[in-house]
Design a protein around this motif. Sequence first.
Motif, mmCIF file in Angstrom:
data_model
loop_
_atom_site.group_PDB
_atom_site.id
_atom_site.type_symbol
_atom_site.label_atom_id
_atom_site.label_comp_id
_atom_site.label_asym_id
_atom_site.label_seq_id
_atom_site.Cartn_x
_atom_site.Cartn_y
_atom_site.Cartn_z
ATOM 1 N N THR A 104 7.437 -5.004 -1.545
ATOM 2 C CA THR A 104 7.339 -4.837 -3.002
ATOM 3 C C THR A 104 8.707 -4.685 -3.674
ATOM 4 O O THR A 104 8.771 -4.351 -4.856
ATOM 5 C CB THR A 104 6.464 -3.599 -3.359
ATOM 6 N N SER A 105 9.810 -4.965 -2.936
ATOM 7 C CA SER A 105 11.159 -4.772 -3.515
ATOM 8 C C SER A 105 11.321 -5.514 -4.842
ATOM 9 O O SER A 105 11.908 -4.983 -5.778
ATOM 10 C CB SER A 105 12.243 -5.265 -2.554
ATOM 11 N N ASP A 106 10.828 -6.760 -4.887
ATOM 12 C CA ASP A 106 11.004 -7.574 -6.099
ATOM 13 C C ASP A 106 9.693 -7.807 -6.827
ATOM 14 O O ASP A 106 9.534 -8.809 -7.529
ATOM 15 C CB ASP A 106 11.644 -8.924 -5.726
ATOM 16 N N MET A 107 8.727 -6.898 -6.640
ATOM 17 C CA MET A 107 7.423 -7.069 -7.295
ATOM 18 C C MET A 107 7.179 -5.937 -8.279
ATOM 19 O O MET A 107 7.553 -4.805 -8.005
ATOM 20 C CB MET A 107 6.284 -6.963 -6.267
ATOM 21 N N GLY A 108 6.514 -6.263 -9.380
ATOM 22 C CA GLY A 108 6.019 -5.204 -10.256
ATOM 23 C C GLY A 108 4.731 -4.650 -9.659
ATOM 24 O O GLY A 108 4.183 -5.216 -8.707
ATOM 25 N N ILE A 109 4.243 -3.550 -10.241
ATOM 26 C CA ILE A 109 3.029 -2.917 -9.726
ATOM 27 C C ILE A 109 1.845 -3.868 -9.759
ATOM 28 O O ILE A 109 1.103 -3.993 -8.790
ATOM 29 C CB ILE A 109 2.705 -1.631 -10.538
ATOM 30 N N SER A 110 1.690 -4.599 -10.875
ATOM 31 C CA SER A 110 0.481 -5.418 -10.998
ATOM 32 C C SER A 110 0.483 -6.559 -9.981
ATOM 33 O O SER A 110 -0.564 -6.917 -9.439
ATOM 34 C CB SER A 110 0.295 -5.937 -12.424
ATOM 35 N N GLU A 111 1.655 -7.106 -9.677
ATOM 36 C CA GLU A 111 1.728 -8.186 -8.686
ATOM 37 C C GLU A 111 1.408 -7.652 -7.283
ATOM 38 O O GLU A 111 0.684 -8.290 -6.513
ATOM 39 C CB GLU A 111 3.128 -8.823 -8.708
ATOM 40 N N ALA A 112 1.954 -6.463 -6.978
ATOM 41 C CA ALA A 112 1.702 -5.870 -5.660
ATOM 42 C C ALA A 112 0.216 -5.561 -5.492
ATOM 43 O O ALA A 112 -0.381 -5.843 -4.445
ATOM 44 C CB ALA A 112 2.541 -4.598 -5.497
ATOM 45 N N VAL A 113 -0.387 -5.018 -6.538
ATOM 46 C CA VAL A 113 -1.817 -4.682 -6.489
ATOM 47 C C VAL A 113 -2.661 -5.954 -6.342
ATOM 48 O O VAL A 113 -3.579 -6.017 -5.516
ATOM 49 C CB VAL A 113 -2.229 -3.889 -7.758
ATOM 50 N N ALA A 114 -2.320 -6.982 -7.109
ATOM 51 C CA ALA A 114 -3.088 -8.234 -7.054
ATOM 52 C C ALA A 114 -2.983 -8.871 -5.666
ATOM 53 O O ALA A 114 -3.969 -9.399 -5.138
ATOM 54 C CB ALA A 114 -2.588 -9.200 -8.127
ATOM 55 N N THR A 115 -1.799 -8.798 -5.056
ATOM 56 C CA THR A 115 -1.604 -9.355 -3.713
ATOM 57 C C THR A 115 -2.526 -8.650 -2.718
ATOM 58 O O THR A 115 -3.211 -9.288 -1.915
ATOM 59 C CB THR A 115 -0.127 -9.167 -3.277
ATOM 60 N N ALA A 116 -2.551 -7.321 -2.784
ATOM 61 C CA ALA A 116 -3.385 -6.545 -1.855
ATOM 62 C C ALA A 116 -4.871 -6.831 -2.087
ATOM 63 O O ALA A 116 -5.629 -7.018 -1.131
ATOM 64 C CB ALA A 116 -3.092 -5.052 -2.022
ATOM 65 N N ILE A 117 -5.284 -6.886 -3.343
ATOM 66 C CA ILE A 117 -6.700 -7.116 -3.654
ATOM 67 C C ILE A 117 -7.147 -8.490 -3.156
ATOM 68 O O ILE A 117 -8.241 -8.637 -2.599
ATOM 69 C CB ILE A 117 -6.959 -6.921 -5.168
ATOM 70 N N ASP A 118 -6.277 -9.500 -3.304
ATOM 71 C CA ASP A 118 -6.617 -10.847 -2.817
ATOM 72 C C ASP A 118 -6.841 -10.838 -1.306
ATOM 73 O O ASP A 118 -7.759 -11.487 -0.800
ATOM 74 C CB ASP A 118 -5.498 -11.834 -3.159
ATOM 75 N N ILE A 119 -5.989 -10.099 -0.582
ATOM 76 C CA ILE A 119 -6.106 -10.047 0.886
ATOM 77 C C ILE A 119 -7.419 -9.377 1.283
ATOM 78 O O ILE A 119 -8.143 -9.864 2.150
ATOM 79 C CB ILE A 119 -4.896 -9.307 1.504
ATOM 80 N N VAL A 120 -7.750 -8.262 0.621
ATOM 81 C CA VAL A 120 -8.991 -7.552 0.961
ATOM 82 C C VAL A 120 -10.199 -8.422 0.614
ATOM 83 O O VAL A 120 -11.132 -8.568 1.418
ATOM 84 C CB VAL A 120 -9.068 -6.190 0.235
ATOM 85 N N ARG A 121 -10.174 -9.030 -0.569
ATOM 86 C CA ARG A 121 -11.326 -9.830 -1.006
ATOM 87 C C ARG A 121 -11.614 -10.948 -0.003
ATOM 88 O O ARG A 121 -12.764 -11.246 0.301
ATOM 89 C CB ARG A 121 -11.052 -10.434 -2.387
ATOM 90 N N ALA A 122 -10.570 -11.541 0.537
ATOM 91 C CA ALA A 122 -10.743 -12.649 1.487
ATOM 92 C C ALA A 122 -11.394 -12.215 2.795
ATOM 93 O O ALA A 122 -11.922 -13.036 3.532
ATOM 94 C CB ALA A 122 -9.380 -13.292 1.773
ATOM 95 N N ARG A 123 -11.364 -10.893 3.084
ATOM 96 C CA ARG A 123 -11.911 -10.420 4.377
ATOM 97 C C ARG A 123 -13.278 -9.761 4.238
ATOM 98 O O ARG A 123 -13.880 -9.400 5.252
ATOM 99 C CB ARG A 123 -10.966 -9.372 4.992
ATOM 100 N N ILE A 124 -13.722 -9.542 3.016
ATOM 101 C CA ILE A 124 -15.005 -8.828 2.852
ATOM 102 C C ILE A 124 -16.195 -9.740 3.139
ATOM 103 O O ILE A 124 -16.175 -10.886 2.790
ATOM 104 C CB ILE A 124 -15.108 -8.209 1.435
#
Length: 193
Positions: free
Chosen positions: A173-193
């Motif tokens: 997350t060095s070069d990411m804002g909060i919303s980008e970091a959160v969206a990245t994590a949510i996409d990963i979880v959604r793909a595995r549910i």
Amino acid sequence: MIFTVAIDGPAAAGKGTISRAVAARFGFAYLDTGLLYRAVGAKGGDPVEAARTLSEADLARDDLRTLEAGQAASRVATIPEVREALVDFQRRFARRDGGAVLDGRDIGTVICPEAEVKLYVTASAQVRAHRRWLEVGGDEAQVLAEVMERDKRDADRAVSPLKAAADAVVIDTSDMGISEAVATAIDIVRARI
Ligand code: C5P
């Protein structure tokens, strides 16, 4: 549904923010496992006894977020019997019905090696220290020194050292804002549910 999201990484990388957002998005319960070690460190006395008798009231103390409490946590976290005393509670939380997000240092490696999703959230020490300094104020150089000291103690300890699980997805997350970091994590979880 039993579904565990394990989120590990060093201090101030954004784990807490990402974990809360993932938990809210999917309706999962959230456990900040750092709070357990902070509460043990803050309780004083014999840390092993403190870990074995940890109560809701210990976790509700309002002085657990300070830099001092973080340092005390990382010291008691090197004691194997302290870690052992906290394992069952964390595993039961992880496998509760309805899904769970746990953040910490050893969730994907030791507590929940079977977690459905493992994320390792990191950022450079400078970026993490700057974020922590924005929250706590004071001398930024001292906050950086404190972050680096805690990183070293967490990574070098013999039991459950801080490291990414082999099957964790790394989010820097060095070069990411909060919303980008959160969206990245949510996409990963959604793909595995
Ligand atoms: O995440 P937080 O900064 O609150 O954690 C405080 C300290 O607790 C960490 O520096 C680490 O030493 C310890 N900890 C741990 N294992 C965890 C969570 C926290 O050893 N799962």
